[in-house]
Scaffold this motif. Structure first.
Motif, PDB file in Angstrom:
ATOM      1  N   ALA A 157       0.851  -1.190   0.000  1.00  0.00           N
ATOM      2  CA  ALA A 157       0.000   0.000   0.000  1.00  0.00           C
ATOM      3  C   ALA A 157       0.884   1.236   0.000  1.00  0.00           C
ATOM      4  N   GLY A 158       0.461   2.244  -0.708  1.00  0.00           N
ATOM      5  CA  GLY A 158       1.240   3.476  -0.739  1.00  0.00           C
ATOM      6  C   GLY A 158       0.510   4.564  -1.476  1.00  0.00           C
ATOM      7  N   ASP A 159       1.143   5.711  -1.528  1.00  0.00           N
ATOM      8  CA  ASP A 159       0.497   6.873  -2.143  1.00  0.00           C
ATOM      9  C   ASP A 159       1.067   7.213  -3.505  1.00  0.00           C
ATOM     10  N   GLY A 160       1.892   6.342  -4.053  1.00  0.00           N
ATOM     11  CA  GLY A 160       2.453   6.589  -5.372  1.00  0.00           C
ATOM     12  C   GLY A 160       3.700   7.446  -5.356  1.00  0.00           C
ATOM     13  N   GLU A 161       4.182   7.819  -4.183  1.00  0.00           N
ATOM     14  CA  GLU A 161       5.414   8.603  -4.128  1.00  0.00           C
ATOM     15  C   GLU A 161       6.544   7.777  -4.719  1.00  0.00           C
ATOM     16  N   GLY A 162       7.336   8.376  -5.526  1.00  0.00           N
ATOM     17  CA  GLY A 162       8.394   7.652  -6.214  1.00  0.00           C
ATOM     18  C   GLY A 162       8.089   7.465  -7.682  1.00  0.00           C
ATOM     19  N   ALA A 163       6.874   7.832  -8.078  1.00  0.00           N
ATOM     20  CA  ALA A 163       6.503   7.712  -9.485  1.00  0.00           C
ATOM     21  C   ALA A 163       7.117   8.860 -10.277  1.00  0.00           C
ATOM     22  N   ASP A 164       7.345   8.614 -11.560  1.00  0.00           N
ATOM     23  CA  ASP A 164       7.826   9.707 -12.405  1.00  0.00           C
ATOM     24  C   ASP A 164       6.628  10.535 -12.866  1.00  0.00           C
ATOM     25  N   ASP A 165       6.848  11.499 -13.746  1.00  0.00           N
ATOM     26  CA  ASP A 165       5.773  12.406 -14.173  1.00  0.00           C
ATOM     27  C   ASP A 165       4.604  11.689 -14.842  1.00  0.00           C
TER      28      ASP A 165
END
Length: 122
Positions: free
Chosen positions: A87-95
């Motif tokens: 589970a996570g908030d998507g931090e670490g995704a690129d643009d």
């Protein structure tokens, strides 16, 4: 569920969903957790019909203490063999919203080496 169960958080999309499908294909029973109930229901129906595994769903928001307690309560009494915390908030995704394996980070708890956390390094 009598057999070993894999608890997977963040199972409605991304790595959590992919791991749920792969572990079901391997014949493991699942407790899948995510905020989006409709996506959990869809995933559960698909893996039940494709792989014949037992799947329970738990819609829960793990950013809240209430959501965490719901997972603990639901999994009590289950023969949990593995926890995949995706589970996570998507931090670490690129643009584009994509994440690459270059920044994948796996963590384990030395007191419980069967518990694996999967996340993205900043």
């Amino acid at each position: 569920m009598k057999d070993k169960v894999v608890v997977i958080t963040g199972a409605s999309s991304g790595i959590g969903k992919e791991l749920a499908e792969r572990l079901a294909e391997a014949g493991l029973n699942l407790l899948i957790v995510a905020r989006r109930k409709s996506m959990l229901e869809s995933l559960a129906e698909r893996v039940r019909s494709q792989y014949g595994t037992e799947v329970e769903i738990l819609p829960a928001d793990l950013s809240s203490e209430k959501g965490i307690q719901e997972v603990i309560q639901k999994s009590e009494g289950m023969n949990t063999g593995l926890l995949v915390n995706s589970a996570g908030d998507g931090e670490g995704a690129d643009d584009s919203g994509s994440m690459t394996v270059d920044n994948l980070q796996f963590t384990t708890d030395p007191k419980n080496p069967r518990a694996v956390g999967i996340g993205f390094a900043n």
